[in-house]
Design an enzyme around this catalytic site. Structure first.
Site, PDB file in Angstrom:
ATOM      1  N   ASP A  13      -7.880   0.391  -4.895  1.00  0.00           N
ATOM      2  CA  ASP A  13      -8.014   1.522  -3.982  1.00  0.00           C
ATOM      3  C   ASP A  13      -7.219   1.239  -2.707  1.00  0.00           C
ATOM      4  O   ASP A  13      -6.925   0.085  -2.394  1.00  0.00           O
ATOM      5  CB  ASP A  13      -9.506   1.710  -3.672  1.00  0.00           C
ATOM      6  CG  ASP A  13      -9.752   2.790  -2.648  1.00  0.00           C
ATOM      7  OD1 ASP A  13      -9.331   3.932  -2.874  1.00  0.00           O
ATOM      8  OD2 ASP A  13     -10.371   2.479  -1.610  1.00  0.00           O
ATOM      9  N   ASP A  15      -7.532   3.094   0.991  1.00  0.00           N
ATOM     10  CA  ASP A  15      -8.214   3.159   2.287  1.00  0.00           C
ATOM     11  C   ASP A  15      -9.490   2.324   2.295  1.00  0.00           C
ATOM     12  O   ASP A  15     -10.397   2.555   1.503  1.00  0.00           O
ATOM     13  CB  ASP A  15      -8.539   4.616   2.638  1.00  0.00           C
ATOM     14  CG  ASP A  15      -7.290   5.464   2.699  1.00  0.00           C
ATOM     15  OD1 ASP A  15      -6.493   5.261   3.626  1.00  0.00           O
ATOM     16  OD2 ASP A  15      -7.100   6.300   1.801  1.00  0.00           O
TER      17      ASP A  15
END
Length: 181
Positions: A13, A15
């Site tokens: 991922d 953020d």
């Protein structure tokens, strides 16, 4: 639990996991955590492909382009980038916690998802990984600490509760090191 199978690929991922915060920071101002680049180098030296796996609703709002995110993420060292550009309300099939991005990556790259891992800071990452049959690693950066507390306090139910991580790491570098043990 340790991983005894050969890792075919790692989905990470953006953020809160490799940099930034739990809030979206757009390309151009997004900063990697100090240990993120080293985690990519460890995976590359082990010959493991790295795929970005991220929801970026700002694309559909016109705040940034898919190309902006693609360029940024490939410059960090990702081999390929899988992005859901939709807002939650759009009802798409690719937004995490859906496993559609993982399934598409498996088709594109001839992967067996049971031999792949997902590293993320949100429970939606863990659910997507669970649905796809991937190894699940939650990092405590970004939203990770907060989502872990919700899990520990039984604030998740049903499928959300079943998506418990296989490992909880302080950060993405610790997650990578655990996967390669």
């Amino acid at each position: 639990m340790s991983t005894s199978r050969k890792i075919q690929a790692v989905f990470i991922d953006r953020d809160g996991t490799i940099g930034g915060s739990e809030e979206v920071i757009y390309p151009g101002t997004f900063k990697l955590f100090p240990f993120a680049k080293q985690s990519f180098e460890v995976l590359v030296s082990a010959g493991i492909p790295i795929y970005a796996f991220t929801n970026q609703p700002g694309i559909s709002r016109g705040d940034a382009t898919n190309g902006d995110f693609q360029d940024e993420l490939t410059s960090f060292g990702f081999d390929h980038v899988y992005i859901c550009p939709h807002q939650h309300e759009e009802g798409c099939t690719c937004r995490k916690p859906s496993s559609a991005l993982l399934i598409q990556a498996a088709v594109d790259n001839d992967l067996e998802l049971k031999n792949c891992a997902v590293i993320g800071d949100r429970w939606t990452d863990m659910i997507a990984a669970q649905r796809a049959g991937c190894i699940k690693v939650l990092v405590k950066t970004g939203s990770g600490e907060k989502d872990l507390a919700k899990y520990r306090n039984n604030q998740f139910f049903g499928e959300w509760l079943e998506a418990a991580p296989d490992y909880v790491a302080e950060n993405v570098l610790e997650a990578v090191n655990w996967l390669l043990k």
